[in-house]
Structure formats: structure tokens, C-alpha cells
Write a protein that holds these residues in place. Structure first.
Motif, mmCIF file in Angstrom:
data_model
loop_
_atom_site.group_PDB
_atom_site.id
_atom_site.type_symbol
_atom_site.label_atom_id
_atom_site.label_comp_id
_atom_site.label_asym_id
_atom_site.label_seq_id
_atom_site.Cartn_x
_atom_site.Cartn_y
_atom_site.Cartn_z
ATOM 1 N N ALA A 253 43.546 33.919 25.146
ATOM 2 C CA ALA A 253 42.179 33.771 25.652
ATOM 3 C C ALA A 253 42.077 34.246 27.091
ATOM 4 C CB ALA A 253 41.743 32.308 25.533
ATOM 5 N N GLU A 254 43.099 33.951 27.888
ATOM 6 C CA GLU A 254 43.098 34.392 29.285
ATOM 7 C C GLU A 254 43.147 35.910 29.373
ATOM 8 O OE1 GLU A 254 45.671 33.773 33.427
ATOM 9 O OE2 GLU A 254 46.215 32.677 31.599
ATOM 10 N N THR A 255 44.007 36.533 28.574
ATOM 11 C CA THR A 255 44.104 37.989 28.582
ATOM 12 C C THR A 255 42.800 38.633 28.143
ATOM 13 O OG1 THR A 255 46.491 37.961 28.170
ATOM 14 C CG2 THR A 255 45.303 39.955 27.541
ATOM 15 N N LEU A 256 42.166 38.044 27.137
ATOM 16 C CA LEU A 256 40.929 38.596 26.589
ATOM 17 C C LEU A 256 39.694 38.231 27.408
ATOM 18 C CD1 LEU A 256 41.745 37.736 22.889
ATOM 19 C CD2 LEU A 256 41.484 40.069 23.776
ATOM 20 N N ASN A 257 39.875 37.286 28.334
ATOM 21 C CA ASN A 257 38.755 36.794 29.145
ATOM 22 C C ASN A 257 37.643 36.222 28.264
ATOM 23 O OD1 ASN A 257 37.472 36.193 31.581
ATOM 24 N ND2 ASN A 257 36.360 38.142 31.616
ATOM 25 N N VAL A 258 38.060 35.412 27.281
ATOM 26 C CA VAL A 258 37.109 34.713 26.424
ATOM 27 C C VAL A 258 37.410 33.224 26.471
ATOM 28 C CG1 VAL A 258 36.823 36.685 24.885
ATOM 29 C CG2 VAL A 258 38.504 34.921 24.328
#
Length: 280
Positions: free
Chosen positions: A255-260
Motif C-alpha cells: 500500500a505504501e509503494t502504491l500510495n493507496v
């Protein structure tokens, strides 16, 4: 890390807000001893929001074991295959066709929803085993197509040949790249073909920048998450025993990598899993 800490079970992470699926684990495999009982692993995972699991048997014995436990554990679906590292051994013994026939028979169980993990592994198998791996991989693709089941791909140091063979064969509707290890270009190609990319604890490792870049270009509707337990334990517990209850670490890193938002990713992972494997 000390040898004693490697054998200890890491603490449970904060539960996920929406339940997800560990879409690839090996509950029958222990490290440094007997595996944790299935019921305990299922219960521990459920407590942190991992309420469905795909148990994968990747040799004849573990495939039989997998089918044998499915009716006793509603949280489990199964996958069966001959792992690419096992294919040359069967070919050398003159029993690859027999092994593949047994896999297809086991796949008839209604709670088996996956043919896999199959594919190619050039890390441990030398040049003499490549032909058998290719033969086995193509045969598994055909089994998945005949049975209408999802296909889970193991790809280690064999990206080009995996993609080439998948392009040459008539693949089933649902293809999963288990423990995806490719780069951004490969991720984009897999998405273009309609494949699902499953990310394991490796995406949390500090040195996995290329893998996180691949994740970043993968749309939510093509994502899955897994442990590959008891292997590939996510940070901050890398090197210790992995288990399905540690999936939340990987989900939060994704989620952090995807910014979601984590709930948004959880919803997508759950929906994608049921799209691939059907209802539990």
C-alpha cells in the motif's frame, strides 16, 4: 540474527481492516522441525484479517496431502503440481507422464482451484534439466486449460522463457505469476496479457527497489498477495519462520509503494482472489 531467533515465531502484526487471501502457502512444510498444525495456522491468520488461504502442493506427496486436508478446513483452497525442480527427477526416472497424470486426477477435487506451482527454475536446475522443465511446464498449462483452473507460475531466473512459453501455448483464462520477481518491463507485459501478479515478502526487503518499481506500475485489479510460507518472511522479521498470519506486513508495504489506503488495497486483493479462484 541468532540461530535461536530464526526458530521463533514472530509476533502477530496489527490486523488488517478488511480480510484478504494468502494466495500461496505451503502449510505442510516446516523449517527446522515439524510444521505448525494446519488448524493453528488458519486460526492465527484469521485473527489478523487473513481469512482465506491457497495451500499449494508441489510434488506428488504434498499434492496428495493438500487434497486430503481441504474438506476439513473451509478457509483453504488447494493447488497441485509438479514443481519445476522436481520435473527432471521424474523425467530421469521415466515417470514424468505418470506424475502429471496423478496431478490431473487430484485436480478433480472441487476445492482444488489451481494448477501450480509450475513453471521454470534455472537457479537450481542445470542445463541438463531444462528440457524436462519445459515439457512439464507445457503439460501443466494444458492441464489447467482442460480443467478450467487457474495457473500459478513459478519463475526463477527464467523470465524470458516463461513469457515465451506462455505466449506459445493456449493458456487458461486466469494466470498468476506467483512470487513475482520481474522488473517494470515484465510487469507491464504481464498486465498487458491479463495476468495477475502476486507479491510476497520479498517486496518488503530493503534491497528490492526494482521489485517495488514493478509493483508501482501494476494496476490494483491485477494484484495478489502471498507468503510462500514458510519461506520469504517479510520485514521486519526476515530470516524467521514465515506463516500466513504475517501477510499484513506485506500488504502494508504494498500500500505504501502504491500510495493507496490499506483498506482500498485489501478490497482489491480480496476481490481479485475470488475472481481468480472462485468463492471459498
Amino acid at each position: 540474527m541468532s540461530d535461536s531467533s530464526r526458530g521463533q515465531a514472530p509476533p502477530a502484526p496489527t490486523p488488517l481492516p478488511i480480510p484478504v487471501v494468502d494466495n500461496h502457502c505451503h502449510l505442510d512444510i516446516g523449517r527446522d522441525g515439524e510444521p505448525v498444525p494446519v488448524a493453528e495456522q488458519v486460526a492465527a491468520a484469521a485473527r489478523v484479517g487473513v481469512n482465506r488461504l491457497v495451500q499449494v502442493g508441489c510434488d506428488r506427496e504434498s499434492a496428495r496431502w493438500t487434497v486430503g486436508i481441504l474438506d476439513d478446513h473451509p478457509a483453504l483452497l488447494g493447488g497441485v503440481a509438479i514443481h519445476p525442480n522436481e520435473a527432471p527427477k521424474h523425467a530421469d526416472a521415466g515417470e514424468l507422464d505418470e506424475a502429471l497424470a496423478e496431478i490431473e486426477e487430484l485436480a478433480a477435487h472441487p476445492r482444488v482451484r489451481v494448477i501450480g506451482e509450475t513453471g521454470l527454475d534455472y537457479f537450481r536446475t542445470g542445463p541438463d534439466g531444462v528440457a524436462a522443465q519445459h515439457e512439464s511446464f507445457r503439460a501443466h498449462i494444458a492441464i489447467a486449460r482442460r480443467t478450467g483452473l487457474a495457473l500459478q507460475i513459478h519463475d526463477r531466473d527464467a523470465h524470458d522463457d516463461v513469457l515465451r512459453i506462455l505466449a506459445e501455448e493456449e493458456t487458461p483464462e486466469r494466470v498468476v505469476l506467483h512470487c513475482f520477481s520481474g522488473d517494470m518491463e515484465m510487469a507491464r507485459e504481464c498486465v498487458r496479457r491479463g495476468y495477475f501478479l502476486s507479491f510476497a515478502g520479498t517486496v518488503t526487503f530493503k534491497n528490492a527497489r526494482d521489485l517495488r518499481n514493478a509493483l508501482a506500475v501494476t494496476p490494483l485489479e491485477h494484484l495478489l498477495v502471498e507468503t510462500d510460507a514458510p519461506y520469504l518472511t517479510p520485514s521486519p522479521h526476515r530470516g524467521q519462520l514465515n506463516a500466513p498470519y504475517l501477510v499484513p506486513h506485506t500488504v502494508r508495504a504494498m500500500a505504501e509503494t502504491l500510495n493507496v489506503a490499506v483498506p482500498t488495497l485489501c478490497e482489491a486483493l480480496s476481490a481479485n482472489s475470488e475472481a481468480v479462484y472462485g468463492p471459498w
